[in-house]
Design an enzyme around this catalytic site. Structure first.
Site, PDB file in Angstrom:
ATOM      1  N   ALA A 280       2.904  37.480  57.773  1.00 23.73           N
ATOM      2  CA  ALA A 280       3.149  37.100  56.368  1.00 23.73           C
ATOM      3  C   ALA A 280       4.441  36.282  56.266  1.00 23.73           C
ATOM      4  O   ALA A 280       4.498  35.275  55.548  1.00 23.73           O
ATOM      5  CB  ALA A 280       3.235  38.347  55.480  1.00 23.73           C
ATOM      6  N   SER A 281       5.465  36.699  57.002  1.00 21.94           N
ATOM      7  CA  SER A 281       6.736  35.950  56.955  1.00 21.94           C
ATOM      8  C   SER A 281       6.539  34.544  57.509  1.00 21.94           C
ATOM      9  O   SER A 281       7.069  33.574  56.973  1.00 21.94           O
ATOM     10  CB  SER A 281       7.846  36.692  57.712  1.00 21.94           C
ATOM     11  OG  SER A 281       7.677  36.616  59.118  1.00 21.94           O
ATOM     12  N   LYS A 282       5.758  34.431  58.583  1.00 19.99           N
ATOM     13  CA  LYS A 282       5.587  33.126  59.233  1.00 19.99           C
ATOM     14  C   LYS A 282       4.655  32.215  58.420  1.00 19.99           C
ATOM     15  O   LYS A 282       4.806  30.989  58.436  1.00 19.99           O
ATOM     16  CB  LYS A 282       5.063  33.318  60.659  1.00 19.99           C
ATOM     17  CG  LYS A 282       6.060  34.042  61.581  1.00 19.99           C
ATOM     18  CD  LYS A 282       7.368  33.286  61.695  1.00 19.99           C
ATOM     19  CE  LYS A 282       8.358  33.920  62.655  1.00 19.99           C
ATOM     20  NZ  LYS A 282       9.628  33.194  62.720  1.00 19.99           N
TER      21      LYS A 282
ATOM     22  N   ILE B 272       5.682  32.649  73.951  1.00 19.23           N
ATOM     23  CA  ILE B 272       6.817  32.042  74.659  1.00 19.23           C
ATOM     24  C   ILE B 272       7.620  33.150  75.350  1.00 19.23           C
ATOM     25  O   ILE B 272       7.881  34.211  74.758  1.00 19.23           O
ATOM     26  CB  ILE B 272       7.735  31.257  73.673  1.00 19.23           C
ATOM     27  CG1 ILE B 272       6.920  30.287  72.790  1.00 19.23           C
ATOM     28  CG2 ILE B 272       8.850  30.535  74.424  1.00 19.23           C
ATOM     29  CD1 ILE B 272       6.217  29.163  73.494  1.00 19.23           C
TER      30      ILE B 272
ATOM     31  N   TYR C  97       5.097  40.356  60.062  1.00 16.70           N
ATOM     32  CA  TYR C  97       5.557  39.161  60.787  1.00 16.70           C
ATOM     33  C   TYR C  97       4.702  37.948  60.425  1.00 16.70           C
ATOM     34  O   TYR C  97       5.227  36.868  60.126  1.00 16.70           O
ATOM     35  CB  TYR C  97       5.494  39.458  62.287  1.00 16.70           C
ATOM     36  CG  TYR C  97       5.996  38.346  63.183  1.00 16.70           C
ATOM     37  CD1 TYR C  97       7.366  38.157  63.378  1.00 16.70           C
ATOM     38  CD2 TYR C  97       5.106  37.507  63.851  1.00 16.70           C
ATOM     39  CE1 TYR C  97       7.823  37.152  64.220  1.00 16.70           C
ATOM     40  CE2 TYR C  97       5.558  36.508  64.692  1.00 16.70           C
ATOM     41  CZ  TYR C  97       6.912  36.334  64.876  1.00 16.70           C
ATOM     42  OH  TYR C  97       7.363  35.333  65.714  1.00 16.70           O
TER      43      TYR C  97
HETATM   44  N1  LIG Z   1       8.846  34.264  71.652  1.00 19.50           N
HETATM   45  C1  LIG Z   1       7.687  33.946  71.121  1.00 19.50           C
HETATM   46  O1  LIG Z   1       6.626  34.105  71.751  1.00 19.50           O
HETATM   47  C2  LIG Z   1       7.623  33.382  69.728  1.00 19.50           C
HETATM   48  C3  LIG Z   1       6.372  32.946  69.269  1.00 19.50           C
HETATM   49  C4  LIG Z   1       6.276  32.412  67.989  1.00 19.50           C
HETATM   50  C5  LIG Z   1       7.412  32.318  67.192  1.00 19.50           C
HETATM   51  N2  LIG Z   1       8.609  32.752  67.662  1.00 19.50           N
HETATM   52  C6  LIG Z   1       9.751  32.631  66.758  1.00 19.50           C
HETATM   53  O2  LIG Z   1      10.777  31.884  67.376  1.00 19.50           O
HETATM   54  C7  LIG Z   1      12.048  32.339  66.911  1.00 19.50           C
HETATM   55  C8  LIG Z   1      12.928  32.691  68.099  1.00 19.50           C
HETATM   56  O3  LIG Z   1      12.285  33.722  68.835  1.00 19.50           O
HETATM   57  P1  LIG Z   1      12.781  34.215  70.267  1.00 19.50           P
HETATM   58  O4  LIG Z   1      11.571  34.639  71.002  1.00 19.50           O
HETATM   59  O5  LIG Z   1      13.723  33.242  70.853  1.00 19.50           O
HETATM   60  O6  LIG Z   1      13.563  35.550  69.810  1.00 19.50           O
HETATM   61  P2  LIG Z   1      14.753  36.357  70.496  1.00 19.50           P
HETATM   62  O7  LIG Z   1      14.876  36.019  71.945  1.00 19.50           O
HETATM   63  O8  LIG Z   1      14.534  37.774  70.093  1.00 19.50           O
HETATM   64  O9  LIG Z   1      16.050  35.775  69.751  1.00 19.50           O
HETATM   65  C9  LIG Z   1      16.181  35.914  68.359  1.00 19.50           C
HETATM   66  C10 LIG Z   1      17.467  35.274  67.886  1.00 19.50           C
HETATM   67  O10 LIG Z   1      17.532  35.478  66.466  1.00 19.50           O
HETATM   68  C11 LIG Z   1      18.800  36.041  66.151  1.00 19.50           C
HETATM   69  N3  LIG Z   1      18.713  36.916  64.958  1.00 19.50           N
HETATM   70  C12 LIG Z   1      17.884  37.961  64.737  1.00 19.50           C
HETATM   71  N4  LIG Z   1      18.144  38.518  63.544  1.00 19.50           N
HETATM   72  C13 LIG Z   1      19.158  37.801  62.996  1.00 19.50           C
HETATM   73  C14 LIG Z   1      19.879  37.885  61.785  1.00 19.50           C
HETATM   74  N5  LIG Z   1      19.606  38.812  60.861  1.00 19.50           N
HETATM   75  N6  LIG Z   1      20.870  36.983  61.558  1.00 19.50           N
HETATM   76  C15 LIG Z   1      21.169  36.030  62.471  1.00 19.50           C
HETATM   77  N7  LIG Z   1      20.530  35.906  63.646  1.00 19.50           N
HETATM   78  C16 LIG Z   1      19.532  36.782  63.905  1.00 19.50           C
HETATM   79  C17 LIG Z   1      19.196  36.841  67.373  1.00 19.50           C
HETATM   80  O11 LIG Z   1      20.591  37.029  67.338  1.00 19.50           O
HETATM   81  P3  LIG Z   1      21.375  37.989  68.407  1.00 19.50           P
HETATM   82  O12 LIG Z   1      21.154  37.397  69.769  1.00 19.50           O
HETATM   83  O13 LIG Z   1      22.775  37.860  67.968  1.00 19.50           O
HETATM   84  O14 LIG Z   1      20.767  39.327  68.248  1.00 19.50           O
HETATM   85  C18 LIG Z   1      18.714  35.898  68.493  1.00 19.50           C
HETATM   86  O15 LIG Z   1      19.685  34.915  68.754  1.00 19.50           O
HETATM   87  C19 LIG Z   1      11.759  33.512  65.974  1.00 19.50           C
HETATM   88  O16 LIG Z   1      11.738  33.081  64.641  1.00 19.50           O
HETATM   89  C20 LIG Z   1      10.380  33.968  66.406  1.00 19.50           C
HETATM   90  O17 LIG Z   1       9.711  34.621  65.377  1.00 19.50           O
HETATM   91  C21 LIG Z   1       8.736  33.278  68.911  1.00 19.50           C
END
Ligand SMILES: NC(=O)c1ccc[n+]([C@@H]2O[C@H](COP(=O)([O-])OP(=O)(O)OC[C@H]3O[C@@H](n4cnc5c(N)ncnc54)[C@H](OP(=O)(O)O)[C@@H]3O)[C@@H](O)[C@H]2O)c1
Length: 244
Positions: free
Chosen positions: A154-156, A185, A152
């Site tokens: 590495a991707s970020k 978050i 994760y």
């Molecule tokens: N939450 C945190 O603490 C946090 C911290 C740092 C960075 N982030 C980043 O912020 C972003 C959003 O995170 P989140 O916490 O909101 O995640 P989340 O609640 O798990 O939601 C992820 C979203 O990405 C979609 N998704 C996943 N794989 C996909 C694919 N192959 N094709 C199209 N859509 C896909 C999911 O679609 P479905 O609903 O259709 O499954 C969902 O809408 C991510 O990039 C995450 O790495 C989050």
């Protein structure tokens, strides 16, 4: 703040992506929403009631060819693309000793390759328009690393390199490219954390709380709007002040 703009948001069905879609709709953007599941179609219906045009697209953003097809469809449907938010992401956490090749490949494909895929799908249109704002969702762990998240982080970190390169490549065309690095978050991605881990983590955050999806959406709104017109190649932390 986004009147007349068209924004594409990936991962818009839940969490941070959905909060960004809501915030952009409140600010009068027309929206193309993408997620892997059909849930995104319901979100599109819900947001359309706010008086803006919203179309949902079910798409796996790790699939290059499908991203090009859907990108073309969106441009035909909306006529332009002003903002691309590459937000879709997954985790497959494990210590490296136990991490499988599949865990590595899945995370790199969905989190990093998707950013290439979707940017390729819209950049020619932005170049034609001579304007655009690309916003990529990185993470504080892309800057500082985290045990159990080698794939994760590495991707970020890759997203940050991509964002900065694009800023240099496309700046002369008035296309901006920035990244957001959220901390902890409150979304589906983080809700599986055990309560004690969560409590300990909060103690390390100067603002002493986890972030809300809206905290990230506010920064996305700023980067999408003309208020940030002289900002490119930057990574903005939204993390309550933690040391990275
Ligand atoms: N939450 C945190 O603490 C946090 C911290 C740092 C960075 N982030 C980043 O912020 C972003 C959003 O995170 P989140 O916490 O909101 O995640 P989340 O609640 O798990 O939601 C992820 C979203 O990405 C979609 N998704 C996943 N794989 C996909 C694919 N192959 N094709 C199209 N859509 C896909 C999911 O679609 P479905 O609903 O259709 O499954 C969902 O809408 C991510 O990039 C995450 O790495 C989050």
């Amino acid at each position: 703040m986004l009147e007349g703009k068209v924004a594409i948001i990936t991962g818009a069905a839940r969490g941070i992506g959905k909060a960004i879609a809501q915030k952009f709709a409140q600010n009068h953007a027309n929206l193309a929403l993408i997620s892997r599941s059909a849930r995104v179609l319901e979100v599109a219906d819900e947001l359309q009631k706010m008086g803006v045009k919203v179309v949902g697209y079910q798409l796996d953003v790790s699939d290059f060819d499908r991203c090009q097809q859907i990108g073309k469809q969106i441009i035909e449907e909306f006529g332009r693309v002003d903002v691309l938010v590459n937000n879709a992401g997954i985790t497959r956490d494990n210590l490296l000793l136990r991490m499988t090749e599949q865990d590595w490949d899945d995370v790199i494909r969905v989190n990093l390759k998707s950013v290439f895929n979707m940017t390729k799908a819209v950049m020619s249109q932005m170049i034609r328009q001579r304007s655009g704002s690309i916003i990529n969702m990185s993470s504080v762990v892309g800057r500082g690393g985290n045990a159990g998240q080698a794939n994760y982080s590495a991707s970020k970190a890759g997203i940050i390199g991509f964002t900065k390169s694009l800023a240099k490549e496309l700046g002369a065309r008035n296309i901006r490219s920035n990244a957001i690095a959220p901390g902890f978050i409150e979304t589906d991605m983080t809700k599986s954390l055990p309560e004690d881990v969560r409590k300990n983590w909060i103690q390390t955050i100067p603002l002493r709380r986890v972030g809300a999806p809206e905290d990230v959406a506010n920064v996305a709104l700023f980067l999408a709007s003309d208020l940030s017109s002289y900002i490119t190649g930057q990574v903005i932390n939204v993390c309550g002040g933690i040391d990275i």
